[in-house]
Structure formats: C-alpha cells, structure tokens
Write a protein that holds these residues in place. Structure first.
Motif, PDB file in Angstrom:
ATOM      1  N   ASP A 426       0.822  -1.223   0.000  1.00 17.18           N
ATOM      2  CA  ASP A 426       0.000   0.000   0.000  1.00 17.18           C
ATOM      3  C   ASP A 426       0.853   1.269   0.000  1.00 17.18           C
ATOM      4  OD1 ASP A 426      -2.472  -1.106  -0.233  1.00 17.18           O
ATOM      5  OD2 ASP A 426      -2.987  -1.016   1.883  1.00 17.18           O
ATOM      6  N   SER A 455      -4.087   4.010   3.281  1.00 18.40           N
ATOM      7  CA  SER A 455      -5.161   3.028   3.134  1.00 18.40           C
ATOM      8  C   SER A 455      -6.367   3.660   2.448  1.00 18.40           C
ATOM      9  CB  SER A 455      -5.564   2.525   4.516  1.00 18.40           C
ATOM     10  OG  SER A 455      -6.698   1.697   4.430  1.00 18.40           O
ATOM     11  N   SER A 456      -7.278   2.801   1.994  1.00 18.02           N
ATOM     12  CA  SER A 456      -8.574   3.270   1.488  1.00 18.02           C
ATOM     13  C   SER A 456      -9.707   2.845   2.414  1.00 18.02           C
ATOM     14  CB  SER A 456      -8.847   2.687   0.101  1.00 18.02           C
ATOM     15  OG  SER A 456      -7.827   3.047  -0.791  1.00 18.02           O
ATOM     16  N   PRO A 475     -14.733  -3.986   2.365  1.00 20.63           N
ATOM     17  CA  PRO A 475     -13.435  -4.302   1.771  1.00 20.63           C
ATOM     18  C   PRO A 475     -13.414  -3.819   0.323  1.00 20.63           C
ATOM     19  CG  PRO A 475     -14.809  -6.242   1.729  1.00 20.63           C
ATOM     20  CD  PRO A 475     -15.620  -5.142   2.388  1.00 20.63           C
TER      21      PRO A 475
HETATM   22  O1  DON Z   1      -5.747  -0.483   3.253  1.00 24.98           O
HETATM   23  C1  DON Z   1      -6.134  -0.656   2.109  1.00 24.98           C
HETATM   24  O2  DON Z   1      -6.711   0.189   1.456  1.00 24.98           O
HETATM   25  C2  DON Z   1      -5.957  -2.035   1.491  1.00 24.98           C
HETATM   26  N1  DON Z   1      -4.847  -2.707   2.107  1.00 24.98           N
HETATM   27  C3  DON Z   1      -7.216  -2.797   1.642  1.00 24.98           C
HETATM   28  C4  DON Z   1      -7.134  -4.134   0.976  1.00 24.98           C
HETATM   29  C5  DON Z   1      -8.432  -4.644   0.553  1.00 24.98           C
HETATM   30  O3  DON Z   1      -9.459  -4.057   0.778  1.00 24.98           O
HETATM   31  C6  DON Z   1      -8.409  -5.924  -0.185  1.00 24.98           C
HETATM   32  N2  DON Z   1      -9.683  -6.276  -0.601  1.00 24.98           N
HETATM   33  N3  DON Z   1     -10.721  -6.483  -0.663  1.00 24.98           N
END
Ligand code: DON
Length: 574
Positions: A426, A455-456, A475
């Motif tokens: 990330d 992060s998102s 998610p």
């Molecule tokens: O923090 C984040 O934005 C990512 N690591 C989130 C990963 C994620 O949502 C994977 N999928 N569904």
C-alpha cells in the motif's frame, strides 16, 4: 434468538431446493426464525463470516457492549476467515459511544525500522515484481492485537479473557467451511506451498477442501491463548514475538523483535462532515477513506441525483468525474499524518472543492487518454473484511480489518498459526508506478521506517440529529471508498431500504487507470452506450466491495444488511 441471513452455500442440497422455492427473490432478505423478535433492538452484528457474527451476538447477550463484541468478532474472524480476518494484519475503527462521543482507532501496520524508500526497486531503479506482495519482505508490523487491546482498555465491559475464548474454542474445535472458504483454500494451495517451508494448516494433502469440512487450527489456538493470558504482550513480546520475528528474518523479511515491541495503535479524531443534513464520521489519515468520502459527498451534494436515479447516465458520469478528481488528490496529498503534512482542511474546504469540480462537463469526460488493458489490477482475489456492530445503549462501531491481499503475504511463520500481511504494497514503491489496486502515489506515501502506509479503508458512522443512523464499511481496496459512498447515496438520496442499498450494483472510478469499473448488470445497454459516447472506457468486474451495514431507526430498532450476494457475510441480531 437471531435474525439470520440464509446462505445458499451453507444449506444442504434438499434444503437449497426448498429454500429456493420458498424464498425465491426474497433470498437476500433477513430471515427471522419464528421465535425471534421481528425487529431486533438489543444488539446487531453484520460481519464477514456467520460464526463471527454469532459470536458477536453471544458476547452482547452475555452483557457485553458493542465494543466487547467488536473485539470478539475481530479475533473470531482471524480463525474463521483467515484470508482477511487476522492477527497478523491491521485495520481501522470508527465508533460512537452512548454518551455521544466519537473516536477513531488506527491499528494500521507500520513499516519496519529497517525499511527504506527504495526497498522494492532493483539496481536499475525498476520495481521488482511482487516483492511488496509475496512473502516476508511484504510484511508490515501487525497492528490488530494492540488495536483490540486499546479498544478494550478504553471501552470494554467484559473481561478480556471472555472476549478471546470464543475464538480459541473455534480454533481448537474447528470451524465448518463454507463453500467459498473451501474453494479459496484450494485455489491458494500452490502459493501456500511456494511461500512457506512448513505447509500451513490450510494445506490438505489427502484431497481438496469441501464445503462442510472442519478446519482445526491448534497453533492459532495457542497464539490466541497467549494473547488471552498476557494481553498485547502475549503477541508483541515473549515467546510468540520471538518466534515471529525469527521466522520473518529467516524468510528474508525485516520485521524485528524491536519493531513488534514498539508497535502502538493510535486513537485519532474522526474526520467529520455533513451531507444533506446527516453528519458523517469517518476514518482520518493514514486512511484516505474518510477524507475522500467527505470530498465525494460534498461534491455530489449540489446535484439532484435523487431525481436522476441511482444508475442513470447522468449520475454515473457525475460520480466518475468527481471520483477522478478526488482520487487524483489522494495520490498527491495523502499519507501518514505522523510523518508527512496531510492538508486535510484544505482538501475539505468548500471553496477548494467547488473550484476543483468546476470544469466537470455534462457532455464529455474530462480526459480521454487511451488506457490499455495492461493497467488493470490483476485478477488475484483481494480480501479485506468489514464488520458493523450496534448495541441497545447507543454504542456503535464500524471496523475494517485486513491482511491486504487474500491471506496477505501468504507467509505463516511455523508454530504461529496465522498469516502475515502484505500491507507494504500500500506504500508507493515508486512515484507513478501503480500498486496492486492500480493506485499510484507520490512522496506523501513513500516508504519510511515506522511510517503507516496509506489506506482506502472507510469505516463510517452516519448520524441523524446526533444519533447513529448508519454504521457501515467495506473491503475492496481502492473501491472501498466508492462502495461506501454509493450505499450512503442509495439510502439518503435514492431512498432505498437498507438491504436494497447494499445489494444494488456498483460502479467505480479512481482517476488512474482511466476507466469506469462496473459490476455486471450495473449499467443498462443504453447507459453504457451513452457513457461511451461521452468518452468513458467501461470495464466489467464481477463484484465490487462487500458492504456490511446497520441502520438504526429513531425508536432504536436495529436493521442489519449483510452483503450476502458478494461474500459469506451475515447479520445477526437479537
Ligand atoms: O488499506 C487498504 O486500502 C488495502 N490494504 C485494503 C485491501 C483490501 O481491501 C483488499 N480487498 N478487498
């Protein structure tokens, strides 16, 4: 005593036929057994796995509050949903207490002390493929256990050990696999074997996993027992920590004993804004989720999207153009606020946003750069998990937690029983080079020791007249923000009932790559044609996000909507 969601994958064949006949189109609706109250008001959990949702309800039935339930659900997900639930990852929570206070908990992973900004580049300065994704070098210092300890310290009512016990029992006695989980373990078998010297318990040697099989995880049970006994120190110090750090080192990673000891989750102020008279509380940096969500909502507010309709060409075009600008800001300005200046106030300033959106045209997309299919995110499945919990006292919590990719780095240090994250991906490995979500970054999100990667994740609470109204999150990597946005718009603008708002097909744009992602069936053929005429490129994806949401009525009635069409999510209330 629980309102439950039927999962077709969990029903035996004759029951599937019966359920299909009986329920038909109503399959996605909450099913209340005859003896359960039609409208739960004591507690509601909507989570990524049925066993975890049930455990959350049991904790509240035993006198725990929503925050106790959240701790128990986080640990239960680590057992029942090991692709995203975790001990070896991190996450974020936004909460609202019965006194009306709001808070945000950042238990995001950090970069190890020995990390450095070019650690994923080769000698020619090119990004080494998959170095930030697979195996030990991809691992950030895990935050989930400290996060849960801090949540419990501040808001918990029941003893810590009581909250760990259900997860320990689940790990020891075994969890029954859903069809999705069985399929996933089989799919990742080769990766588990390639990236580990000792095969993790998710590898079966006699035959492939099937729905209904029982997965027992005694080593994970022992790790959880250490945490039950010693709290955060049962994970970050002592035997388990030493084993973990030595194992990561042996496998070529950087996370050390010292990194584990130094890890601290952080309480932060949520970012707040309003939308059509509702108050929004969401996650501040180091997640981009809250800032982006508030920018998006502010930019949408002047437009009559309720009159246009949720999937109308005008609405999709407008959202796309707004998202293009907001995600471009994300790439340029957002990062860990403890290490870089993040101009949150400026990004949310109404005058700035007005000027930023001023060149949106209803007649054409802004930028018709030719985007080739090579820039699409890989087909690898990606999982994070979100759970929402509310209790009758007025406490509510939205928690999003992850290993980043499904099973994270896929590395499980022998004897520990849990997978480690690959959250380092990330970070921006190199300015302008997309990560696994196709997101690009800049200096603000460059790797530095101790820094949190951007992060998102967007755990969010929407209030109406000072009381929690919606608790939600999702998610989906870069699509998290727009999934949360669309569910809020579906409820506030398009007046959809909660479950319909969650089920509705989603679309997404993130500036780069320059294309609209649309779930199959989201756009009518006419809408697709008109959008293409405006210059948009459209790419179809099977599924975007998995929103698990709770709506709280003014009389305190709790409705849960699990994203049952897109995952093994379940709501449980009493
Ligand atoms: O923090 C984040 O934005 C990512 N690591 C989130 C990963 C994620 O949502 C994977 N999928 N569904």
């Amino acid at each position: 005593m629980r309102g439950r969601i039927f999962h077709i994958g969990q029903l035996r064949p004759p029951l599937i036929i019966l359920a299909t006949l009986l329920l038909g189109a109503c399959l996605q609706q909450t099913y209340h057994p005859p003896h359960a109250p039609a409208a739960p008001r004591h507690g509601m959990v909507v989570a990524g796995h049925p066993a975890a949702a049930d455990i959350g309800v049991q904790i509240m039935q035993a006198g725990g509050n929503a925050f106790d339930a959240a701790v128990a659900v986080q640990f239960a997900l680590a057992v029942a949903y090991p692709g995203a639930g975790n001990l070896g990852g991190g996450g974020f929570a936004v909460l609202h207490t019965d006194t009306g206070a709001t808070a945000a908990l950042d238990f995001r992973e950090t970069a190890p002390a020995k990390s450095h900004r070019d650690m994923y580049l080769d000698s020619a300065g090119a990004v080494i493929p998959r170095a930030s994704l697979d195996g030990a070098l991809a691992v950030g210092v895990p935050g989930s256990v400290d996060g849960m300890a801090r949540l419990h310290d501040r808001y918990g009512k029941l003893p810590w050990s009581r909250l760990l016990q259900p997860a320990i029992d689940l790990a020891r006695n075994g969890v029954e696999l859903t069809a999705r989980e069985a399929h996933k373990y089989n799919r990742y078998r080769e990766a588990f074997l390639t990236l580990n010297t000792t095969p993790p318990p998710l590898v079966r040697f006699d035959r492939p996993w099937q729905a209904g099989d029982t997965l027992k995880q005694p080593e994970l049970a022992r790790a959880l027992e250490s945490i039950r006994k010693l709290g955060r120190n049962g994970f970050y110090r002592g035997e388990l920590a030493d084993r973990l750090a030595a194992g990561i080192r042996r496998a070529g990673g950087l996370v050390s004993e010292q990194d584990l000891q130094n890890y601290r989750a952080v309480w932060r102020q949520p970012v707040n804004g309003s939308y059509r008279g509702y108050q929004i509380h969401s996650m501040p940096p180091p997640s981009s989720g809250g800032v982006a969500l508030l920018q998006l909502l502010q930019a949408v507010e002047p437009y009559p999207i309720a009159d246009w309709g949720s999937h109308d060409t005008r609405t999709i075009h407008l959202l796309t153009e707004i998202e293009r600008r907001v995600y471009a800001d994300r790439a340029a300005y957002l990062g860990d606020p403890d290490q870089v200046d993040v101009p949150v106030k400026k990004l949310l300033d109404p005058d700035y946003l007005k000027q930023r959106m001023a060149d949106i045209s209803p007649d054409a997309k802004t930028d018709s750069d030719d985007i080739g299919p090579g820039q699409l995110p890989p087909a690898e499945s990606l999982e994070t998990t979100h759970f929402s919990i509310a209790d009758s006292a007025g406490n509510a919590i939205a928690v999003t937690t992850t290993l980043n990719s499904t099973f994270g780095s896929k590395l499980m240090v022998p004897g520990t029983g849990f997978f480690l994250n690959n959250e380092m991906d990330d970070f921006s490995s190199k300015p302008g080079v997309p990560n696994q979500f196709g997101l690009v970054g800049s200096e603000a999100n460059a790797i530095a020791p101790g820094k949190r990667m951007l992060s998102s994740m967007t755990p969010t609470i929407v209030e109406k007249e000072g009381k929690p109204f919606l608790v939600l999150g999702s998610p989906g990597g870069s699509t998290i923000i727009t999934s949360v946005l669309q569910v809020i718009l579906n409820i506030i603008d398009h007046r959809m009932p909660l479950q319909e708002a969650v089920n509705a097909k989603r679309v997404h744009h993130q500036w780069l790559p320059d294309r609209i992602l649309a779930e199959s069936g989201a756009l009518s053929p006419e809408t697709e044609l008109t959008l293409k005429a405006l210059g948009h490129v459209i790419v179809t994806r099977k599924s975007i996000g998995q929103v698990n949401a709770i709506e709280i009525a003014p009389d305190g009635t709790l409705s849960g909507a699990a994203d049952v069409q897109r995952g093994d999510n379940q709501s449980a209330g009493f």
